[in-house]
Design an enzyme around this catalytic site. Structure first.
Site, PDB file in Angstrom:
ATOM      1  N   HIS A 138       0.992  -1.210   0.026  1.00 30.12           N
ATOM      2  CA  HIS A 138       0.013  -0.111  -0.086  1.00 30.12           C
ATOM      3  C   HIS A 138       0.973   1.283   0.083  1.00 30.12           C
ATOM      4  O   HIS A 138       1.858   1.195   0.779  1.00 30.12           O
ATOM      5  CB  HIS A 138      -0.886   0.023   1.146  1.00 30.12           C
ATOM      6  CG  HIS A 138      -2.187   0.976   1.047  1.00 30.12           C
ATOM      7  ND1 HIS A 138      -1.949   2.155   1.232  1.00 30.12           N
ATOM      8  CD2 HIS A 138      -3.422   0.753   0.835  1.00 30.12           C
ATOM      9  CE1 HIS A 138      -2.762   2.804   1.166  1.00 30.12           C
ATOM     10  NE2 HIS A 138      -3.939   1.874   1.229  1.00 30.12           N
ATOM     11  N   ARG A 164      -6.674  10.500  -0.239  1.00 31.91           N
ATOM     12  CA  ARG A 164      -6.583  10.871  -1.437  1.00 31.91           C
ATOM     13  C   ARG A 164      -7.700  10.852  -2.459  1.00 31.91           C
ATOM     14  O   ARG A 164      -8.001  12.139  -2.971  1.00 31.91           O
ATOM     15  CB  ARG A 164      -5.431   9.898  -2.594  1.00 31.91           C
ATOM     16  CG  ARG A 164      -4.038  10.242  -1.845  1.00 31.91           C
ATOM     17  CD  ARG A 164      -3.199   9.195  -2.384  1.00 31.91           C
ATOM     18  NE  ARG A 164      -3.078   7.968  -1.753  1.00 31.91           N
ATOM     19  CZ  ARG A 164      -3.022   6.571  -2.280  1.00 31.91           C
ATOM     20  NH1 ARG A 164      -3.183   6.444  -3.523  1.00 31.91           N
ATOM     21  NH2 ARG A 164      -3.526   5.619  -1.457  1.00 31.91           N
TER      22      ARG A 164
END
Ligand SMILES: Cc1cc2nc3c(=O)[nH]c(=O)nc-3n(C[C@H](O)[C@H](O)[C@H](O)COP(=O)(O)OP(=O)(O)OC[C@H]3O[C@@H](n4cnc5c(N)ncnc54)[C@H](O)[C@@H]3O)c2cc1C
Ligand code: SF4
Ligand code: SF4
Ligand code: FES
Lengths: 354, 641
Positions: free
Chosen positions: B250, B270
């Protein structure tokens, strides 16, 4: 490759006392262990396992305050080990770690929390509307938010551990589900599409909501900052009043009014209502926690929490009139007399030498 | 040593109480089977609880243009066309139904204005698609399933007078061996963590839902449970693993303070507007958009910023590229000396959203940084870097029934422990929906299988004795190494030599070291007794971690290309030839065997969902020729009408 190590300051050696043992008994064991910058209590336990105490039993999973596995009592405060930063303690302060006290010991810091799973199983489940197919549910955000607050619960059971009704009161356990399951009942009560209409009555009649005297200790220890008392318990009690007489709300509102009327007294915030009393470090002032941890004598006899005064049916008395003493129950519990012997006080004089 | 062994009889035994396991158990119980759920940790604490962002399902609540075909396409793209197409298809088709079903169990997702389930943007998904509850979706999912199981138990209590008449949860119980009768599953053997006592489950059908393998890495978002038990159990029972070389790192794990290194920072940061910057303050992701994605991603900051409010007329910001791309970009920036002090990059949401907005949309991130790093994310940027997160590889299964491939019957697998669905890279949010879709299928087919076996398979006493002996060995052995030490060494080997960027020489080195470690693990010894002894538990888990790590290292060495969660420095590009190959691991005695197996061919009508230009980036020339023939045929048919 993801292993660029952050520049960490060299660790310091700190003193830990950890309860080791099982149901047949045990004791606080001393450890000197390295602590590095930015670490939490759970890191230190892991270091102990990897170096000095490979069989030290402790639950954990996420290490990020999401799973509620690592509940323990740190310097007497019920907390999550993974969310208690070492920087909250003084450099030369001893950190004492004990298992949750309300539940039977299995080994070291691991307790048997099956009480909570039994209570969960007794709480009636969500009752879906029979006429809505999957995909047809419509709810407004404002309406789900109230229940969502309670669904934040990570089942750490710190509130259950703290509540004086069952802490050291094994005898109350059968009748009392505890704050975790009051919020479950409240959550379903406030669920826009739940079809059961008797959640409050059920809480009162079968979950032991009446035992709760709104001390708010559960709210204080909740790592998810769920307002257990204000947003779940009190509304549940209040709404029961519509159909049923609940003494505490009545009593509470009387104290409230008295407080406001008193000349020279600052008006009391309804939040501050309720019968405050101290148990095992769960203090009621912001900052009191740090104060309380400074230079305390942890070996002292911890004052026993008090059960609310209940009648022979295990219920709180109906009103002041039927009560066996002239006013509201003492916030300190009914069998505490003043002045208390100094050695029993949860208080360290600021000027003491050690 | 004489040992008392508790015995239980069930129709279906589900190993794992995460999303996949619980969903499978619900289905098996609904099919009327006596079902056991087994979990290493307490009920409701499995890894699924940690999932943050959401569950992907093309419900089209936020953008009505979304449908299963688009979801399918995104999933295949994300996995770089290595996915088992049938799994991706079933997943895209069934996910909405599985999510809606959760509402009937009592789940409370965040809502849209018209009262439907709200959906959020996530890396790699073309439309807002993730059903979510703030950033604690996994908690909602697991609690909902847990409460559904409780409600089924309440029904059973009403009917049979006993909560546990048909479904029972064995919490803090670890399975160490699957037992066979010939080629058929006969049961599972394990120990209660609390007491150290052994327990034997006799059942014709076992569902593996044990999650992943991340604990073999030093920097990981995974918990102690993720030691690849299910992968190893399956191998030893005669099943096969695929895609083990594909691990997802990740892109945004915490990098500071050191003790929380690896803990996840959800992608929703994000999705909700957070941007990545290097130490020079530059939004560097614009430099890292690979050609295959060029068309879908914005080229300027202005366009990217407009996308958040007007996604139909603008292309998405490159921060939302699939995870492998972002992880590699961060890695490259840090290597180029443009990293943050702790060796990550900056994730900035403070300058993009108001403090209120941040606290409302990302409450647990706000708390996590406040409490663990003393960073106020409404004022300061976060420092983030790649962390080992998810294993795409796993048990090779039949897409429709989830039955394990290889030569074993009665074994099913669902969730992270199964392989194929995500190809070489999983899209965020596709795991939670995967758990529900294939968890349900596993429960259903395990129940059907249990019905279909005539004579119940028998557990052999010798097998049980051998299992007991294996389990007790570390306690009885003296003078071996500490399991903690061995785990550290294993993590170092995997992190340093089989990490994000891989090379032939390092992988070969890794295999040598893993072989050495295997000898040392065979001699591991632990102190203390059998009661809740974490040292002993780890010693038993090590065996699984080692086996699974070996599969990963072997497959990584074999695959000479870079794709999704597998990057070879010496073979930096994707090769269409390798796209047609699955690497399959099986166990031959103690040895891991690796074989090439062709990827199942996508059905024509699914193939036609893609642009030729896009397929050209992935397919071999022969495959493209086939595709052209198909389109020609379709055109001809149209013309004929
Ligand atoms: C921090 C984090 C965030 C994530 N966020 C998302 C997200 O936003 N969206 C998304 O889709 N995915 C997300 N994921 C991925 C997703 O959460 C996991 O892939 C998924 O939860 C795996 O579920 P599972 O049911 O396969 O297994 P798990 O939930 O991991 O459960 C495994 C179970 O198996 C049990 N078990 C294992 N071994 C044994 C054994 N030997 N004996 C008995 N029991 C055993 C364990 O005790 C556990 O109960 C995230 C993952 C992490 C770590
Ligand atoms: S308010 Fe006090 S008495 Fe009531 S549940 Fe909470 S801790 Fe227990
Ligand atoms: S209500 Fe709070 S303290 Fe109680 S179990 Fe849930 S998260 Fe823990
Ligand atoms: S380890 Fe999960 S809450 Fe502490």
């Amino acid at each position: 490759m993801g292993n660029q190590d952050a520049p960490a300051k060299a660790g310091t050696i700190r003193h830990f006392r950890i309860w080791r043992g099982d149901e047949s008994g045990g004791e606080l064991t001393d450890y000197q262990v390295e602590v590095n910058e930015g670490e939490v209590v759970l890191d230190v336990i892991h270091r102990l396992q990897a170096t000095q105490a490979p069989d030290l039993a402790c639950r954990w999973n996420c290490k990020a305050g999401k799973c509620g596995s690592c509940s323990m009592e740190i310097n007497g405060m019920p907390r999550l080990g993974c969310m208690t930063r070492m920087s909250t303690f003084d450099e030369n302060e001893t950190v004492t770690i004990t298992p949750l006290r309300t539940f039977p010991i299995i080994r070291d810091l691991v307790t048997d929390v099956s009480f909570n799973y039994e209570k969960a199983r007794e709480t009636p489940a969500f009752a879906p509307p029979p006429d809505l197919a999957p995909g047809e549910y419509r709810m407004q955000q404002v309406d789900v938010e109230r229940s969502q607050e309670f669904r934040k619960c990570i089942e750490c059971f710190l509130c259950q551990n703290t509540c004086h009704v069952v802490r050291d009161h094994e005898e109350n356990k059968p009748a009392f589900s505890g704050p975790r399951f009051f919020i479950r009942a409240a959550e379903l009560d406030m669920h826009p599409l739940d079809t059961r209409t008797d959640r409050k009555e059920y809480a009162q009649a079968s979950q032991g909501l009446g035992y709760c005297n709104i001390t708010k200790c559960c709210t204080e220890v909740c790592p998810e900052h769920i307002k257990i008392t204000d947003n779940a318990i009190i509304p549940m009690k209040e709404r029961v009043v519509d159909r049923r007489y609940d003494p505490l709300v009545w009593l509470g509102s009387r104290i409230f009014r008295r407080g406001q009327d008193g000349a020279g007294q600052s008006p009391r915030d309804p939040d501050q209502l309720g019968v405050a009393h101290s148990h095992a470090g769960a203090s009621h002032e912001p900052g009191a926690e740090t104060d309380a941890e400074r230079g305390l004598h942890w070996g002292r006899q911890v004052p026993q929490p008090q059960a609310p005064a209940v009648d022979s049916r295990g219920r709180l008395p109906i009103s002041e009139f039927a009560f066996d003493r002239p006013a509201a129950p003492s916030p300190f519990g009914d069998d505490v007399t003043f002045p208390m012997p100094a050695k029993d006080l949860n208080y360290a004089h600021p000027e003491q030498q050690d | 040593m004489t040992t008392r062994i508790e015995r239980h009889h069930y129709d279906v035994v589900v190993i794992g109480a995460g999303g996949a396991g619980l969903r499978a158990a619900i289905e098996a119980r609904l099919a009327g089977k006596r079902t056991a759920i087994i979990s290493k940790s307490l009920f409701g604490k499995a890894h699924t609880v940690m999932a943050e962002g959401g569950a992907a399902a093309a419900m089209g609540n936020v953008n009505p243009r979304d449908n299963w075909q688009v979801h399918f396409r995104d999933t295949m793209r994300g996995g770089k066309f290595l996915n088992n197409y049938r799994m991706a298809e079933l997943h895209a088709k069934e996910a909405p139904q599985r999510i809606w079903e959760l509402e009937t169990y009592g789940a409370l997702f965040d809502r849209t204005k018209d009262g439907k389930i709200s959906q959020r943007n996530f890396g790699g998904h073309e439309y807002p698609r993730l059903a979510h509850v703030g950033d604690r979706t996994g908690l909602e999912l697991i609690r909902t399933l847990q409460q559904k199981i409780v409600s089924l138990q309440q029904e059973d209590k009403k009917q049979h007078g006993d909560y546990e008449a048909r479904i029972k949860v064995f919490a803090e119980t670890t399975i160490t061996d699957l037992l066979l009768d010939g080629d058929r599953i006969a049961g599972a053997f394990g120990y209660y963590r609390e007491s150290g006592e052994f327990v034997l489950f006799e059942a014709p059908a076992v569902v593996l839902a044990t999650g992943g393998v991340g604990r073999s890495y030093k920097v990981t978002s995974n918990s102690w449970e993720y030691t690849g038990d299910g992968h190893a159990l399956a191998l030893r029972a005669g099943a096969t693993l695929i895609n083990m070389e594909f691990l997802q790192f990740h892109p945004t794990g915490m990098v500071w303070p050191p003790s929380v290194k690896g803990i996840l920072v959800t992608e929703s940061v994000r999705g909700d507007g957070g941007v990545l910057r290097n130490s020079e303050g530059k939004r560097f992701m614009f430099d890292y958009v690979p050609d295959v994605f060029r068309k879908q991603y914005a080229e300027t900051e202005e366009e990217a910023d407009r996308w958040y409010t007007d996604p139909d007329n603008n292309r998405r910001p490159p921060e939302l590229l699939p995870r492998d791309e972002v992880a590699r970009a961060i890695n490259a920036e840090v290597k180029a000396g443009r990293g943050s002090p702790a060796g990550g990059v900056y994730l900035d949401v403070a300058s993009r959203l108001s403090a209120e907005e941040i606290k409302r949309r990302l409450p647990s991130m706000y708390h996590q940084f406040k409490e663990l790093a003393d960073v106020d994310i409404t004022k300061q940027p976060m420092e983030v870097g790649p962390t080992c997160h998810y294993v795409m590889g796993g048990v090779e299964v039949d897409p429709d029934t989830t039955a394990a491939a290889g030569h074993v019957q009665g074994l099913f697998a669902a969730g992270e422990v199964s392989g194929g669905m995500h190809g070489s890279n999983r899209l965020g949010g596709n795991s939670l929906s995967d758990l529900l879709v294939f968890g349900k299928r596993a429960g259903e087919h395990a129940a059907a299988y249990a019905d279909s076996v005539g004579r119940r398979p028998k557990v052999s006493t010798a097998d049980v004795e051998a299992a007991v002996e294996r389990a007790l060995a570390p306690l009885e052995r003296k003078g071996g190494e500490s399991p903690y030490r061995l785990q550290q060494d294993l993590q170092t080997v995997m992190g340093d030599l089989v990490g994000i960027i891989r090379r032939r020489s390092e992988l070969e080195d890794a295999l040598v070291r893993l072989a050495e470690l295997r000898d040392r693990v065979n001699r591991v010894s632990v102190t203390g007794g059998r009661r809740y002894n974490p040292g002993w538990h780890l010693a038993l888990d090590l065996r699984n971690m080692l086996l699974v790590s070996e599969c990963t290292a072997r497959a990584a060495l074999e695959r000479e290309e870079s794709r999704g969660g597998h990057t070879r420095e010496d073979f930096p590009t994707m090769s269409p030839k390798w796209r047609t190959v699955n690497l399959v691991c099986s166990l031959d005695g103690e040895k891991v065997r690796l074989e090439h197996k062709p990827l199942p061919k996508m059905r024509p009508e699914l193939m036609m969902l893609f642009d030729r230009a896009e397929l050209a980036k992935y397919l071999t020339d022969e495959e493209l020729a086939e595709f052209d023939a198909l389109t020609a045929e379709a055109h001809a048919e149209e013309a004929a009408k």
